[in-house]
Write an enzyme that holds these catalytic residues in place. Structure first.
Site, PDB file in Angstrom:
ATOM      1  N   ASP A 255       0.876  -1.167   0.000  1.00 53.11           N
ATOM      2  CA  ASP A 255       0.000   0.000   0.000  1.00 53.11           C
ATOM      3  C   ASP A 255       0.917   1.221   0.000  1.00 53.11           C
ATOM      4  O   ASP A 255       2.151   1.103  -0.158  1.00 53.11           O
ATOM      5  CB  ASP A 255      -0.995  -0.036   1.178  1.00 53.11           C
TER       6      ASP A 255
ATOM      7  N   CYS B 163       3.444  -2.986   3.987  1.00 49.73           N
ATOM      8  CA  CYS B 163       2.573  -1.862   4.361  1.00 49.73           C
ATOM      9  C   CYS B 163       3.308  -1.104   5.458  1.00 49.73           C
ATOM     10  O   CYS B 163       4.515  -1.314   5.649  1.00 49.73           O
ATOM     11  CB  CYS B 163       1.171  -2.327   4.751  1.00 49.73           C
TER      12      CYS B 163
ATOM     13  N   THR C 246       3.111  -1.268   8.770  1.00 50.12           N
ATOM     14  CA  THR C 246       3.577  -2.173   9.831  1.00 50.12           C
ATOM     15  C   THR C 246       3.857  -3.585   9.353  1.00 50.12           C
ATOM     16  O   THR C 246       4.522  -4.354  10.052  1.00 50.12           O
ATOM     17  CB  THR C 246       2.500  -2.283  10.925  1.00 50.12           C
TER      18      THR C 246
ATOM     19  N   HIS D  39      10.392 -24.153   8.743  1.00 51.15           N
ATOM     20  CA  HIS D  39       9.471 -24.865   9.634  1.00 51.15           C
ATOM     21  C   HIS D  39       8.010 -24.732   9.221  1.00 51.15           C
ATOM     22  O   HIS D  39       7.233 -25.667   9.395  1.00 51.15           O
ATOM     23  CB  HIS D  39       9.617 -24.350  11.072  1.00 51.15           C
TER      24      HIS D  39
ATOM     25  N   HIS E 110       8.105 -31.312  10.602  1.00 49.18           N
ATOM     26  CA  HIS E 110       7.257 -30.128  10.414  1.00 49.18           C
ATOM     27  C   HIS E 110       6.056 -30.415   9.512  1.00 49.18           C
ATOM     28  O   HIS E 110       5.078 -29.671   9.525  1.00 49.18           O
ATOM     29  CB  HIS E 110       8.072 -28.972   9.835  1.00 49.18           C
TER      30      HIS E 110
HETATM   31  C1  RB5 Z   1      -1.720   2.857   6.368  1.00 48.63           C
HETATM   32  O1  RB5 Z   1      -1.732   4.093   7.011  1.00 48.63           O
HETATM   33  C2  RB5 Z   1      -1.419   1.748   7.364  1.00 48.63           C
HETATM   34  O2  RB5 Z   1      -2.521   1.539   8.188  1.00 48.63           O
HETATM   35  C3  RB5 Z   1      -1.045   0.470   6.637  1.00 48.63           C
HETATM   36  O3  RB5 Z   1       0.057   0.708   5.839  1.00 48.63           O
HETATM   37  C4  RB5 Z   1      -0.676  -0.717   7.501  1.00 48.63           C
HETATM   38  O4  RB5 Z   1       0.282  -0.355   8.448  1.00 48.63           O
HETATM   39  C5  RB5 Z   1      -1.772  -1.476   8.049  1.00 48.63           C
HETATM   40  O5  RB5 Z   1      -1.591  -2.526   8.698  1.00 48.63           O
END
Ligand code: RB5
Length: 151
Positions: free
Chosen positions: A8, A65, A67, A98, A133
């Protein structure tokens, strides 16, 4: 090896860096977007990579993304996907060895690009060990069959 890649807006810059790295390393990658830092919804892009891997168009997927969490949740909804959200190289290697993970998810707002590329390398160079596994991965697949309604 064919790699499907997407992000994203929150993972766009990292996705571009990974794309360059994959090309330098000789991997055949396909970019499912997004193509700028304009705000988009991460499920739309994570789903494309997950479907490419689950459908056999790609061998492995990498999704970024902010996080790495949102895209991991999305990818793991697709039957056949075992997405691993990794912050370190050991986890990335173990995810392949694994867990037979087939998608790696990364957070651009969590990782520096140097570490992120080392995690990518560890993931791509790892291979599934099978053996003890295998019955555990089979149990994951059985859970998937029990709860996933194909639509
Ligand atoms: C976008 O602002 C953010 O929410 C997205 O990139 C991600 O971190 C969501 O899990």
């Amino acid at each position: 090896m064919k790699i499907a890649i997407a992000s994203d807006h929150g993972g766009f810059r990292l996705k571009e860096q990974i794309k360059v790295y994959l090309a330098e390393q000789g991997y055949d990658s396909h970019d499912y977007g997004t193509m700028s830092e304009a705000s988009v919804d991460y499920p739309d892009f994570a789903l494309q990579v997950a479907e490419a891997v689950a459908g056999g168009t790609a061998d492995l997927g990498i999704i970024c993304c902010g996080t790495g969490i949102g895209v991991s949740i999305v990818a793991n909804k697709v039957p056949g996907i075992r997405a691993a959200h990794c912050h370190d190289t050991f986890s990335a290697r173990m995810a392949r060895e694994h867990n037979d993970a087939n998608v790696l998810t990364l957070g651009q707002r969590v990782l520096g690009p140097g570490l992120a590329l080392e995690i990518v390398a560890a993931f791509l160079q790892g291979s599934y060990a099978g053996g003890r596994h295998a019955c555990r991965v089979d149990k994951i697949k059985a859970i998937e069959r029990k709860y996933c309604v194909q639509g």
